[in-house]
Scaffold this active site. Structure first.
Site, PDB file in Angstrom:
ATOM      1  CG  ASP A  28      -0.909   3.051   6.076  1.00  0.00           C
ATOM      2  OD1 ASP A  28      -1.702   3.529   5.253  1.00  0.00           O
ATOM      3  OD2 ASP A  28      -0.433   3.702   7.026  1.00  0.00           O
ATOM      4  CG  ASP A  58      -1.861   1.173   1.241  1.00  0.00           C
ATOM      5  OD1 ASP A  58      -2.313   1.592   0.161  1.00  0.00           O
ATOM      6  OD2 ASP A  58      -2.159   1.675   2.342  1.00  0.00           O
ATOM      7  CD  GLU A 108      -5.219   0.838  -2.930  1.00  0.00           C
ATOM      8  OE1 GLU A 108      -6.139   0.072  -2.621  1.00  0.00           O
ATOM      9  OE2 GLU A 108      -4.825   1.777  -2.222  1.00  0.00           O
TER      10      GLU A 108
END
Length: 168
Positions: free
Chosen positions: A141, A7, A69
């Site tokens: 996260d 992430d 992502e």
């Protein structure tokens, strides 16, 4: 197969490692790499911390695949650009280790893990806990990174069972 989910973030980069054995998923590790300093630290120094930290995670856990992502573009162009630079680190570190990197839109991750593309953080964390029993998150996260790893694992499973074109 061992999958690393990332992430990307300039201040906090979440990471999560899962093992995939057929349809079964198992949590291995998760954490957050903190670049520190907020706006006070030089951008290059912060990116270096993220790169070295992610390279250390890769060296320690030896993943076979990785996923990141995609950047969410918002109204703050400067913030989006900085996030894009952190995302570049998230793609570069596994690529330097010879690991293929998958990329997923935030809504695709949510849809895969929760079943709907507009799920909230709490829903995502709940479903990650369901799919990885006993997991303890090192932070939000890290939870997001595990969701990205789960998404990539499901994508890899789907790709492995699909018949080749022209084969009945």
């Amino acid at each position: 197969m061992r999958v690393l989910g990332i992430d990307p973030g300039l201040r906090n980069m979440g990471w999560g490692i899962i093992d995939m054995d057929g349809p079964r998923l198992r949590h291995v590790a998760n954490g957050v790499i903190r670049s520190g300093g907020g706006g006070d630290a030089a951008l290059g120094a912060r990116l270096s911390v993220l790169f070295r930290g992610l390279c250390a995670v890769i060296a320690e856990h030896a993943p076979d695949a990785a996923a990141v992502e995609q950047t969410f573009v918002n109204r703050d162009a400067v913030g989006t650009l900085k996030l894009g630079q952190a995302r570049g680190i998230a793609v570069l570190a596994p690529a330097e280790a010879g690991i293929e990197v998958g990329e997923y839109a935030p809504n695709a991750v949510k849809k895969t893990v929760v079943g709907v593309g507009h799920a909230g953080k709490e829903q995502i964390q709940h479903m990650v806990r369901v799919q990885l029993p006993g997991v303890q998150f090192e932070g939000p996260d890290a939870a997001d990174a595990l969701a990205i790893a789960i998404c990539h694992a499901h994508h890899l499973q789907g790709r492995a069972i699909r018949p080749a074109r022209g084969v009945a």
